[in-house]
Design an enzyme around this catalytic site. Structure first.
Site, PDB file in Angstrom:
ATOM      1  N   LYS A  62      78.169  26.911   8.173  1.00 63.66           N
ATOM      2  CA  LYS A  62      79.531  27.435   9.269  1.00 63.66           C
ATOM      3  C   LYS A  62      80.644  28.380   8.706  1.00 63.66           C
ATOM      4  O   LYS A  62      81.853  27.952   7.608  1.00 63.66           O
ATOM      5  CB  LYS A  62      80.059  25.942   9.703  1.00 63.66           C
ATOM      6  CG  LYS A  62      79.590  25.619  10.837  1.00 63.66           C
ATOM      7  CD  LYS A  62      80.675  23.944  11.546  1.00 63.66           C
ATOM      8  CE  LYS A  62      79.428  24.441  12.940  1.00 63.66           C
ATOM      9  NZ  LYS A  62      80.106  22.804  13.677  1.00 63.66           N
TER      10      LYS A  62
ATOM     11  N   GLU B 214      75.543  10.573  24.502  1.00 64.20           N
ATOM     12  CA  GLU B 214      76.433  10.384  25.485  1.00 64.20           C
ATOM     13  C   GLU B 214      75.958   8.806  25.855  1.00 64.20           C
ATOM     14  O   GLU B 214      76.315   7.974  26.360  1.00 64.20           O
ATOM     15  CB  GLU B 214      76.154  11.229  26.227  1.00 64.20           C
ATOM     16  CG  GLU B 214      77.831  12.613  25.581  1.00 64.20           C
ATOM     17  CD  GLU B 214      76.581  13.486  24.872  1.00 64.20           C
ATOM     18  OE1 GLU B 214      77.057  14.277  25.103  1.00 64.20           O
ATOM     19  OE2 GLU B 214      75.410  13.353  25.190  1.00 64.20           O
TER      20      GLU B 214
ATOM     21  N   ARG C 236      75.652  12.902  31.948  1.00 66.25           N
ATOM     22  CA  ARG C 236      74.628  12.653  30.356  1.00 66.25           C
ATOM     23  C   ARG C 236      74.169  11.614  30.804  1.00 66.25           C
ATOM     24  O   ARG C 236      73.202  10.567  30.521  1.00 66.25           O
ATOM     25  CB  ARG C 236      74.762  13.651  29.367  1.00 66.25           C
ATOM     26  CG  ARG C 236      75.403  14.803  29.286  1.00 66.25           C
ATOM     27  CD  ARG C 236      74.963  15.095  27.621  1.00 66.25           C
ATOM     28  NE  ARG C 236      73.675  16.036  27.607  1.00 66.25           N
ATOM     29  CZ  ARG C 236      73.246  16.675  27.198  1.00 66.25           C
ATOM     30  NH1 ARG C 236      73.943  16.697  25.786  1.00 66.25           N
ATOM     31  NH2 ARG C 236      71.965  16.747  26.871  1.00 66.25           N
TER      32      ARG C 236
END
Length: 631
Positions: A291, A377, A405
């Site tokens: 990243k 989730e 979700r």
């Protein structure tokens, strides 16, 4: 290897090669030897544009080489390229005809922060939430098979997104139907394997080659004639690969695993992708990236550089500071630590939102009571339910858009069993530049219909703290929904006093119209109340609704006005009208909230104005309704 930059350019950099690659067709006309220079130009241009607009940062820098290689090797847009989440899609946008539009990124009427089908034919699937790419690409691969097409389907998914169950459901199904597709695991945290280097790059080239695949198929035909021989050979190959590469899990799921390879090594990427492009069946390529690659500060701090705000001009006068309170998420984080100190049963759960939901201090002070379940989730909610069954008091810190979700788990695992779980729902309402995929537009609507649910909407920081306490002490499932950003700087009482459940409070007494406010529009409503001499009420509770107060207001006012930063359809205003209808009370009601369409990305103030939820919009709507009543 990529050039490393140390500053974000303030002037548009010179990008002669990138200027010749307006589309993937033009990119594919470049020589392969030019691509590393192109990647450097693309990285520098990305630094410049995000510096001008702000936005997601580190993820895009990490996939520069991968993006170039994918568009160079595959025939996009005919070949389908699906990016998971979309944080990393800015380089893709630049290479697919939108380079000169990047200055409008995340701005009103500009290009979106995430891939969007309506924006470009190269955006094959709209995203924003994680872990959807493999399912979507599998659907595309199956559609191609049904249509007799040889087009390819490629999903690019990060190691974080791969933690979600939905990703594994798709991996399992793809092998079951023997789909011709490629999944690229962008491992940018090195959380799966550190085995990257010359040997693994070399092995990836060999194992992905057509020659190896042909030899493997030929050997299978020969050995299949000998009882048990092919199974022995298959197991031998599997164990040999398992010693050299970390793909045993994916091989067991039925995927041909290749990697890990260096995701910043363009020649290796190009060779491997070419080899894998024409292989049949489910193909899995493990690519390791960094990243923020190519920008030194982001490489050193990938979390801090996940996203950035735009650069202010040099020597620009400092913007006047406006008085505002702490962020609502900070109020929650402080409350969580304070309540944990008084109640040893409290545990904190988050689906990969430790920093965003401000659980950092809690995680450090109470590590044994802190659970980050990654991007999962559904698991977060049912984990909380299991804990609540055995005496814990779980607090699930979750964004409104992400709780969508886990709706089945919210109902089936928590609410039906009437378990003590508190949902601290952050980012409720409009969130600004990230647009409709991240807006918390529906939580009041989808929560208030659940039997036994306590639903609260604080109007300021102090109310948030008291409502969190109220929800924690409540016997059953409770939710507090609060917005992104800072509050009006209300004085915060240090104690842990709960509110009386189901009771609103009149903040201003007036005549004619009564404004029933559910949430943070209270300050604007008070200003409107002064201008119109209207009554203003902080309703506080969506469920249970303060029916006695509504009845009283209906009896003493010509018009009731409900105000909420939630979908008007099924929201708190609907609850008021449902009560009035049930009680047989005929009273004009004006519902102000989010309209029946997706509000596009813009500054939060612009979005509120579009929806008529700023002070001017609220006042104009009330004046118009009062005029119609007296006409």
């Amino acid at each position: 290897m990529p050039t490393t930059f140390h500053e974000i350019p303030r002037e548009r950099p010179l990008t002669p090669l990138l200027d010749r690659a307006n589309t993937p067709d033009e990119l594919r006309r470049l020589g392969e030897a030019e691509l590393e220079t192109l990647a450097d130009e693309l990285r520098q241009y990305l630094l410049y544009t995000v510096g001008q607009t702000g936005g997601h940062f580190g993820a895009g820098l990490g996939v520069i080489e991968l993006t170039v290689a994918l568009h160079y090797v595959f025939d996009t847009p005919d070949d389908r390229l699906v990016w998971d989440v979309g944080h990393q899609a800015y380089p893709h946008k630049i290479l697919t005809g939108r380079r000169e539009q990047m200055g409008s990124l995340r701005q009103k009427d500009g290009i979106a922060a995430f891939p969007r089908r309506s924006e470009s034919e190269y955006d094959t699937f709209g995203v924003g939430h994680s872990s959807t790419s493999i399912s979507a690409a599998l659907g595309m691969a199956i559609a191609a098979r049904i249509q007799g097409s040889r087009r390819k389907a490629v999903a690019v998914i990060g190691d974080g997104a791969l933690t979600a169950g939905m990703a594994f459901e798709a991996l399992n199904h793809a092998s079951d139907v023997n789909a011709n597709m490629l999944v690229i695991l962008n491992d940018n945290d090195m959380s799966i394997s550190k085995n990257v280097g010359g040997l693994s790059n070399y092995l990836a080239k060999i194992l992905s080659s057509r020659t190896y695949a042909s030899m493997r198929e030929g050997s299978k035909k020969i050995l299949s004639r000998l009882p048990g021989a092919w199974e022995i050979a298959r197991k031998t190959e599997e164990h040999a690969k398992g010693m050299l590469v970390p793909g045993t899990l994916f091989e067991e799921l039925g995927w041909n695993y290749i990697g890990p390879i260096d995701g910043h090594d363009l020649p290796t990427l190009l060779a491997t992708l070419r080899n894998m492009r024409d292989l049949d069946g489910p193909q899995f390529l493990h690519v390791v990236t960094k990243k923020g690659k190519g920008f030194a500060p982001a490489e050193a701090d990938p979390i801090g550089y996940h996203a950035i705000t735009k650069l202010e001009p040099i020597n620009a006068p400092a913007a006047p500071k406006q008085a505002s309170g702490p962020k609502y998420s900070s109020v929650f984080g402080q409350w969580l630590c304070d309540m944990a100190a008084t109640d040893p049963r409290l545990v904190g759960i988050t689906p990969a939102m430790k920093e965003g939901s401000d659980l950092v201090a809690f995680s450090e002070r109470y590590p044994e009571r802190y659970f980050d379940v990654a991007i999962a989730e559904q698991h977060a909610v049912t984990l909380a339910a299991g804990m609540a069954c055995d005496g814990a008091k779980p607090v699930v810190a979750i964004y409104s858009t992400f709780l969508q979700r886990a709706y089945d788990q919210l109902i089936h695992d928590v609410a039906v069993q009437h378990l003590d779980v508190l949902f601290a729902i952050d980012r409720a309402g409009l969130v600004g530049e990230d647009g409709p995929t991240h807006a918390g537009s529906f939580d009041i609507s989808y929560l208030r219909c659940i039997p036994g649910m306590l639903v609260m909407t604080p109007s300021d920081e102090n109310e948030l703290r008291r409502m969190l306490t109220t929800g924690h002490l409540f016997n059953g499932p409770a939710a507090v929904r609060y917005p992104r950003g800072s509050g009006p700087n209300a004085a915060i009482e240090p104690g842990m006093e709960p509110l009386e459940i189901g009771k609103g409070i009149v903040r201003r007494q007036g005549s004619k119209a009564a404004l029933l406010v559910f949430g943070v529009q209270l300050n604007e409503a008070l200003k409107v109340g002064e201008a119109l001499d209207a009554t203003v009420v902080d309703m506080r509770f969506v469920k249970p609704l303060d029916e006695a107060l509504v009845r009283q207001l209906a009896a003493s006012h010509e018009l009731l006005v409900t105000i909420e930063e939630n979908s008007v359809m099924g929201g708190a205003g609907s609850a008021v009208s449902e009560f009035l209808a049930h009680a047989g009370i005929l009273k004009p009601v004006l519902h102000l909230g989010l309209p029946d369409y997706y509000v596009e990305h813009a500054k939060p103030a612009q979005m509120l104005a579009e929806c008529g939820l700023d002070g001017a919009g609220i006042e104009a709507a009330i004046r118009a309704r009062l005029a119609s009543l007296s006409a």
